[in-house]
Design an enzyme around this catalytic site. Structure first.
Site, short mmCIF file in Angstrom:
data_model
loop_
_atom_site.label_atom_id
_atom_site.label_comp_id
_atom_site.label_asym_id
_atom_site.label_seq_id
_atom_site.Cartn_x
_atom_site.Cartn_y
_atom_site.Cartn_z
N GLY A 1 0.93 -1.29 0.11
CA GLY A 1 -0.06 -0.14 0.19
C GLY A 1 0.82 1.30 -0.06
N GLY A 2 0.31 2.48 0.47
CA GLY A 2 0.91 3.60 0.42
C GLY A 2 2.10 3.69 1.33
CG PHE A 3 1.98 3.51 5.37
CD1 PHE A 3 2.41 4.62 5.85
CD2 PHE A 3 0.47 3.29 5.39
CE1 PHE A 3 1.70 5.69 6.37
CE2 PHE A 3 -0.26 4.50 5.87
CZ PHE A 3 0.39 5.45 6.44
N GLY A 4 4.26 0.97 2.15
CA GLY A 4 5.14 0.08 1.67
C GLY A 4 4.74 -1.25 1.45
CB VAL A 54 2.59 -6.48 3.76
CG1 VAL A 54 2.64 -7.37 5.01
CG2 VAL A 54 2.25 -5.13 4.07
CE LYS A 94 1.81 -2.02 6.72
NZ LYS A 94 1.26 -2.02 5.45
CG ASP A 118 -5.00 5.02 4.35
OD1 ASP A 118 -5.84 5.54 3.65
OD2 ASP A 118 -3.98 4.33 4.04
#
Length: 396
Positions: free
Chosen positions: A106-109, A111, A125, A221
């Site tokens: 996702g937007g954070f990286g 997994v 993550k 989010d």
């Protein structure tokens, strides 16, 4: 003659015997006094003995309980030390078998699936390098999130911050995320009861973040891909507080370089005012509830145009036909009253003005009532089937 003087007859003559009379009288009085005294002393000694035995017993019991508590606390502390700890980047690489199995992103990286030394599966993550925080700030934030525990929140059990490498280690959720289960390509369809229960689970987790944490944690989010499911289909919210890892120097920076929601789930008022508050998550939750009810994605795409789910559902609500709203894959296997109640809750959460939206504690209470209505309907139908002779099988 003295009243206590006794007379003895000796050779026909009466004489006084004062000693004899006084001895008999005193012995009688002495006996009356000594017997109660002895009984009192014996009773007192018995009571003191009993109290001493009781005190000794209670002291031993308290000592044993203290030893058990201390032992348990020590074991728990060792367990926390073994899991809630910083990982090195080489350990992260080992846990994930050199980042062999990607299970999401996702937007954070990205997994990756990992396993701790004891075989416990975890989700690792890898965060993007856009964070402006140093090691101490990152460590403080990660450790603060590790003490946030609720049955409907995914547990953060470790972290890594080494040079430019940042990672968070979470508990593994066997049934993936809600987005996967609502997908049209998913062969198995969530039934109505499961959908309501998932909504209640997610509401409980969000209510804890908003009203059970001091200071409150705003997710920012919330979306179906951040609602994960256990093997027993219990829903847990993931990535809560993750945006706090990233620099939030000012509101414009939040909107541009720091993830602050996903298209379709972002509070339109937040876009305009940049006012960060709990009602941002309430709006996102309302959109997710609409997805659970309708089975439609947040942005419904067609050859003509793309339409938001709230715009798609509004004219159907005005027509008053709930069967046009509820996911057709359920094949009308749902309680009508519970469905309308769920739609009303979703509508109130997704109101344009944040002040008009309810608090998550109220949303949770309403959803529990909705779930209760559904369960009561199922129970009533079951009982009516069991008691109706016309519905019973006929012996041939």
């Amino acid at each position: 003659m003295h009243p206590s003087t006794c007379l003895l007859r000796l050779n026909g003559t009466f004489i006084e015997d004062q000693n004899s009379c006084q001895t008999d009288h005193c012995e009688g009085k002495s006996k009356k006094f000594i017997v109660p005294l002895v009984i009192s002393i014996v009773a007192a000694v018995a009571l003191v003995t009993l109290l001493s035995v009781l005190i000794i017993f209670l002291r031993k019991k308290w000592r044993k309980q203290t030893e058990v508590v201390n032992s348990t606390a020590s074991n728990n502390e060792e367990l926390l030390k073994s899991k809630n700890r910083p990982f090195t980047y080489s350990e992260i690489a080992t846990i994930t078998a050199n980042f062999n199995t990607e299970i999401g992103g996702g937007g954070f990286g990205k997994v990756f699936l990992g396993h701790l030394n004891d075989g416990t599966p975890v989700a690792v993550k890898l965060l993007s390098s856009s964070s402006k925080q140093g090691y101490k700030e990152f460590q403080a934030e990660a450790q603060s999130l590790m003490i946030v525990h609720h049955k409907n929140l995914v547990s953060l059990i470790g972290y890594c911050k080494e040079d430019d490498h940042m990672a968070l280690v979470y508990e593994f959720m066997a049934n993936g995320n809600l987005r996967q289960h609502l997908s049209e390509t998913k062969e198995t369809v969530l039934n109505w009861k499961q959908r309501l229960q998932i909504a209640v689970d997610a509401a409980q987790g969000l209510d804890y973040l908003h009203n059970g944490c001091k200071p409150p944690i705003v997710h920012r989010d919330l979306k179906p891909s951040n609602i994960l499911l256990t093997e027993q289909m219990q829903a847990k919210i993931a990535d809560f507080g993750l945006s706090r890892f990233f620099s939030t120097e000012n509101a414009s920076h939040i909107l541009t370089s720091c993830p602050a929601g996903t298209l379709g789930y972002v509070d339109p008022e937040f876009h305009a005012s940049c006012n960060l508050n709990k009602k941002i998550d309430v709006y996102s939750f309302g959109i997710i509830l609409f997805e659970l009810i309708t089975g439609q994605p947040v942005i419904i795409r067609s050859t003509e145009c793309n339409i938001h789910i709230t715009e798609w559902v509004r004219p159907m609500i005005e027509k008053g036909d709930i069967r046009m709203i509820v996911d057709p894959r359920l094949e009308n296997e749902f309680d009508v009253n519970a469905a309308w109640k769920a739609v009303e809750i979703a509508m109130s959460c997704a109101l344009q003005a944040s002040k008009q939206r309810p608090d998550m504690s109220h949303v949770l209470a309403e959803l529990k009532e909705c779930l209760g209505r559904n369960d009561q309907r199922v129970l009533t139908e079951t009982n009516s089937w069991e008691m109706d002779p016309d519905m019973l099988p006929v012996a041939r």
